[in-house]
Design a protein around this motif. Structure first.
Motif, PDB file in Angstrom:
ATOM      1  N   ILE A  38      78.224  -2.354 -17.642  1.00  0.00           N
ATOM      2  CA  ILE A  38      77.593  -1.051 -17.895  1.00  0.00           C
ATOM      3  C   ILE A  38      77.582  -0.690 -19.383  1.00  0.00           C
ATOM      4  O   ILE A  38      77.188   0.410 -19.738  1.00  0.00           O
ATOM      5  CB  ILE A  38      78.253   0.080 -17.068  1.00  0.00           C
ATOM      6  N   GLY A  39      78.018  -1.596 -20.231  1.00  0.00           N
ATOM      7  CA  GLY A  39      78.096  -1.327 -21.668  1.00  0.00           C
ATOM      8  C   GLY A  39      76.767  -0.988 -22.311  1.00  0.00           C
ATOM      9  O   GLY A  39      76.703  -0.198 -23.241  1.00  0.00           O
ATOM     10  N   ASN A  40      75.676  -1.560 -21.820  1.00  0.00           N
ATOM     11  CA  ASN A  40      74.355  -1.300 -22.400  1.00  0.00           C
ATOM     12  C   ASN A  40      73.674  -0.063 -21.829  1.00  0.00           C
ATOM     13  O   ASN A  40      72.608   0.322 -22.295  1.00  0.00           O
ATOM     14  CB  ASN A  40      73.441  -2.513 -22.237  1.00  0.00           C
ATOM     15  N   SER A  50      75.970   3.683 -10.864  1.00  0.00           N
ATOM     16  CA  SER A  50      76.220   2.637 -11.868  1.00  0.00           C
ATOM     17  C   SER A  50      77.687   2.230 -11.862  1.00  0.00           C
ATOM     18  O   SER A  50      78.022   1.041 -11.926  1.00  0.00           O
ATOM     19  CB  SER A  50      75.866   3.127 -13.270  1.00  0.00           C
ATOM     20  N   ILE A  51      78.561   3.221 -11.786  1.00  0.00           N
ATOM     21  CA  ILE A  51      80.002   2.956 -11.819  1.00  0.00           C
ATOM     22  C   ILE A  51      80.458   2.315 -10.510  1.00  0.00           C
ATOM     23  O   ILE A  51      81.225   1.349 -10.514  1.00  0.00           O
ATOM     24  CB  ILE A  51      80.776   4.250 -12.116  1.00  0.00           C
ATOM     25  N   SER A  56      81.940  -2.553  -7.219  1.00  0.00           N
ATOM     26  CA  SER A  56      81.560  -3.551  -6.205  1.00  0.00           C
ATOM     27  C   SER A  56      81.551  -4.953  -6.794  1.00  0.00           C
ATOM     28  O   SER A  56      82.019  -5.904  -6.161  1.00  0.00           O
ATOM     29  CB  SER A  56      80.178  -3.235  -5.634  1.00  0.00           C
ATOM     30  N   ILE A  57      81.036  -5.071  -8.005  1.00  0.00           N
ATOM     31  CA  ILE A  57      81.002  -6.378  -8.684  1.00  0.00           C
ATOM     32  C   ILE A  57      82.431  -6.892  -8.885  1.00  0.00           C
ATOM     33  O   ILE A  57      82.724  -8.061  -8.623  1.00  0.00           O
ATOM     34  CB  ILE A  57      80.250  -6.281 -10.027  1.00  0.00           C
ATOM     35  N   LEU A  58      83.320  -6.016  -9.349  1.00  0.00           N
ATOM     36  CA  LEU A  58      84.711  -6.422  -9.581  1.00  0.00           C
ATOM     37  C   LEU A  58      85.378  -6.848  -8.274  1.00  0.00           C
ATOM     38  O   LEU A  58      86.094  -7.845  -8.229  1.00  0.00           O
ATOM     39  CB  LEU A  58      85.500  -5.288 -10.234  1.00  0.00           C
TER      40      LEU A  58
END
Length: 175
Positions: A38-40, A50-51, A56-58
């Motif tokens: 989410i850095g960009n 987004s968070i 979920s990815i982690l």
């Protein structure tokens, strides 16, 4: 402002208020687990979705409670500060659902290995004391390495663990 820029600036501003180990943990979380996903994103347009997608990815990548908890702590504190400093009107973490996962305890050293380590430690009284404490009481490695003889109260049979020895980039070993 991008999320990565805000978090880098936020962390530098927090450096004087947090312990070196906390700083290092936050820095790793930001660089390795937050910025790549989410850095960009534009800070002002960051959403709960987004968070939660990051979470979920982690989780899908197999990260456990220790990692997901530090990511949550960093984002919660950073975005709370962003609202306080009026970079954001609304804290996107307010309605984020935290990942529920269990910590997996570290497995104990097998008894055979314990005896090998212990027999080697008997050759040096300082090493022996640390190994004895570390293997019997199970504090963290940095806490064991941070022990001093003054921390032992032989009369009351107590041990005070109040510091850690940590390696800090650019400073070496620091209590």
């Amino acid at each position: 402002m991008k999320v990565s820029d805000f978090l880098a600036s936020w962390l530098e501003g927090r450096a004087a208020y947090i312990k070196p180990n906390t700083y290092r943990n936050y820095d790793v979380a930001i660089r390795n687990w937050i910025d790549p996903y989410i850095g960009n994103h534009k800070l002002s347009s960051l959403t709960v979705n987004s968070i939660e997608n990051l979470y979920s990815i982690l989780k899908q990548a197999g990260f456990k409670a220790g990692t997901t908890n530090v990511v949550h702590r960093v984002l919660s504190k950073a975005f709370k500060d962003a609202v306080r400093k009026q970079y954001l009107v609304i804290n996107p973490m307010t309605n984020v659902e935290r990942i529920k996962s269990k910590s997996i305890p570290i497995q104990p050293i097998p008894l055979e290995d314990f005896y090998k380590i212990y027999s080697q430690a008997l050759k040096d009284p300082f090493l022996h004391a640390r190994v004895e404490v570390g293997m019997v009481l199970s504090p963290r490695q940095g806490e064991v390495l941070g022990l001093k003889w003054k921390d032992v109260d032989f009369a009351s049979k107590t041990l005070l663990i109040e510091r850690q020895l940590q390696r800090v980039k650019g400073q070496g070993l620091v209590f």
